[in-house]
Design a protein around this motif. Structure first.
Motif, short mmCIF file in Angstrom:
data_model
loop_
_atom_site.label_atom_id
_atom_site.label_comp_id
_atom_site.label_asym_id
_atom_site.label_seq_id
_atom_site.Cartn_x
_atom_site.Cartn_y
_atom_site.Cartn_z
N THR A 4 11.46 10.38 -4.11
CA THR A 4 10.57 9.23 -3.97
C THR A 4 11.35 7.94 -3.81
O THR A 4 11.07 7.12 -2.94
N VAL A 5 12.36 7.76 -4.66
CA VAL A 5 13.17 6.54 -4.59
C VAL A 5 13.95 6.51 -3.27
O VAL A 5 14.12 5.45 -2.65
N THR A 6 14.42 7.67 -2.81
CA THR A 6 15.13 7.72 -1.53
C THR A 6 14.21 7.28 -0.39
O THR A 6 14.61 6.53 0.51
N ALA A 7 12.97 7.74 -0.41
CA ALA A 7 12.01 7.35 0.64
C ALA A 7 11.75 5.84 0.60
O ALA A 7 11.66 5.19 1.64
N LEU A 8 11.65 5.27 -0.59
CA LEU A 8 11.42 3.83 -0.69
C LEU A 8 12.62 3.04 -0.17
O LEU A 8 12.46 2.05 0.53
N ARG A 9 13.83 3.47 -0.51
CA ARG A 9 15.03 2.75 -0.05
C ARG A 9 15.17 2.84 1.46
O ARG A 9 15.52 1.87 2.13
N LYS A 36 20.22 2.06 1.73
CA LYS A 36 20.59 3.42 1.38
C LYS A 36 20.49 3.61 -0.13
O LYS A 36 20.84 2.75 -0.93
N TRP A 37 20.00 4.80 -0.48
CA TRP A 37 19.89 5.17 -1.89
C TRP A 37 21.07 6.03 -2.24
O TRP A 37 21.23 7.14 -1.73
N ARG A 38 21.96 5.52 -3.13
CA ARG A 38 23.18 6.23 -3.47
C ARG A 38 23.13 6.86 -4.84
O ARG A 38 24.14 7.27 -5.38
N GLY A 39 21.93 6.92 -5.44
CA GLY A 39 21.85 7.48 -6.79
C GLY A 39 22.16 8.95 -6.81
O GLY A 39 22.86 9.46 -7.70
N ALA A 40 21.66 9.74 -5.84
CA ALA A 40 21.88 11.16 -5.86
C ALA A 40 23.33 11.50 -5.56
O ALA A 40 23.88 12.45 -6.09
N ALA A 41 23.99 10.70 -4.68
CA ALA A 41 25.38 10.99 -4.36
C ALA A 41 26.32 10.57 -5.47
O ALA A 41 27.31 11.23 -5.76
N GLU A 100 0.82 -1.20 0.00
CA GLU A 100 0.00 0.00 0.00
C GLU A 100 0.86 1.26 0.00
O GLU A 100 0.53 2.25 -0.67
N HIS A 101 1.98 1.21 0.74
CA HIS A 101 2.87 2.36 0.74
C HIS A 101 3.48 2.60 -0.63
O HIS A 101 3.59 3.75 -1.09
N ARG A 102 3.89 1.51 -1.30
CA ARG A 102 4.45 1.66 -2.64
C ARG A 102 3.42 2.22 -3.61
O ARG A 102 3.74 3.07 -4.45
N LEU A 103 2.18 1.74 -3.51
CA LEU A 103 1.15 2.26 -4.40
C LEU A 103 0.89 3.73 -4.15
O LEU A 103 0.69 4.52 -5.09
N GLU A 104 0.89 4.12 -2.88
CA GLU A 104 0.66 5.53 -2.56
C GLU A 104 1.81 6.39 -3.09
O GLU A 104 1.58 7.47 -3.65
N VAL A 105 3.04 5.91 -2.91
CA VAL A 105 4.18 6.66 -3.42
C VAL A 105 4.16 6.72 -4.94
O VAL A 105 4.49 7.75 -5.55
N ALA A 106 3.75 5.61 -5.58
CA ALA A 106 3.66 5.62 -7.05
C ALA A 106 2.61 6.62 -7.54
O ALA A 106 2.83 7.32 -8.54
N ARG A 107 1.49 6.71 -6.83
CA ARG A 107 0.48 7.71 -7.23
C ARG A 107 1.00 9.13 -7.05
O ARG A 107 0.81 9.98 -7.93
N ASP A 108 1.69 9.38 -5.93
CA ASP A 108 2.25 10.71 -5.72
C ASP A 108 3.30 11.04 -6.78
O ASP A 108 3.35 12.17 -7.30
#
Length: 305
Positions: free
Chosen positions: A237-242, A248-253, A178-186
């Protein structure tokens, strides 16, 4: 109580204490007492240990103890009275082990290890009744029936706790879904809004062909800022999911987003050719790098699956 000691170390310490307490009386008894003493010490050790430990899984340990216990029932020919001293400890250990097997062992193997451990607990009284003088079939059946009731209680507790664990895991999986679906909608709403603005600005640029250089530059800056906002929304969004999954989400760094005005943080990475998506095993990391020409902004996204 020392709370700084790790739980596994505490359990190993208790295993050593239990094994020593079981073996110590056998030193002062006849040699035939070593078999029930060793079986009681082994059963207590396996029931207390935190399994799996290394290559030793709970199913293997429980199955091995059950087989050895059944073999001891058949191969013990010592004095029947010696069995009584270690009988309660081994029975309690086998019942605890049966509960742990029913609760934790996966379903393909629990159908084998569970009945084997239950049989060891149920047939354990035969080690005494088969060799005691004056005991016969009725005594053996009665003792095994009492052990069967205790084993049924252990199985019931294990099944109840297993159902609670399954429901808890399903609830966590449903909450994550449900959290993933909500984040996907946002994410869809935010990115769709920015992309709609980019399309409208591009259409306005095509219609107004007679605009001067200042207006054209301002239009391109608005398009660039809208694209950067869309990229920032995706990154957040991806950072929140990770972070929700404990990773840890290292894409931005690793790949900084381009700055407004056309400045690129890592110009050496832009000069490299476009890299196709790669599938890395065994970590199952899906990495897609999108690189444009040297004069265009650079964006790279790494999705951990």
């Amino acid at each position: 109580m020392d709370y700084d000691v790790p739980p596994r170390r505490k359990r190993r310490w208790w295993c050593g204490v239990a094994a020593a307490m079981m073996i110590a009386p056998a030193v002062m008894a006849p040699p035939s007492a070593y078999l029930p003493a060793v079986m009681a010490a082994l059963s207590l050790t396996v029931s207390i240990l935190a399994l799996p430990s290394g290559r030793i899984s709970l199913a293997r340990a429980a199955g091995g103890v059950a087989v050895l216990s059944l073999a001891a029932d058949v191969g013990y020919f010592g004095q029947p009275g010696l069995v009584i001293l270690w009988f309660p400890f081994e029975t309690a250990a086998l019942l605890v082990l049966l509960e742990r097997v029913v609760r934790h062992v996966p379903s393909p193997r629990v159908g084998i290890v569970g009945p084997l451990t239950g049989a060891a607990a149920i047939l354990l009284p035969l080690r005494f009744t088969l060799h005691a003088p004056g005991s016969g079939l009725k005594e053996s059946v009665f003792a095994s029936s009492l052990a069967l009731v205790a084993a049924a209680c252990a199985v019931g507790v294990g099944l109840y706790l297993r159902s609670l664990d399954n429901r808890r895991a399903q609830a966590v999986a449903q909450a994550r879904r449900e959290h993933r679906l909500e984040v996907a909608r946002d994410l869809h709403d935010f990115v769709a809004h920015e992309v709609t603005g980019i399309v409208l600005e591009a259409q306005a640029a095509q219609i107004g062909e007679g605009t001067d250089a200042e207006e054209h530059r301002a239009l391109l800056q608005r398009i660039e800022k809208a694209g950067l906002r869309a990229l920032d929304s995706m990154d957040q969004t991806v950072t929140a999911l990770r972070e929700a999954e404990g990773r840890k989400w290292r894409g931005a760094a690793a790949h900084p987003a381009p700055q407004p005005g056309g400045s690129i943080p890592n110009s050496s990475a832009v000069s490299r050719p476009w890299a196709p998506p790669r599938w890395h095993s065994p970590r199952r990391r899906w990495t897609a790098s999108f690189r444009g020409k040297p004069e265009t902004p650079h964006a790279a996204w790494c999705w951990n699956r």
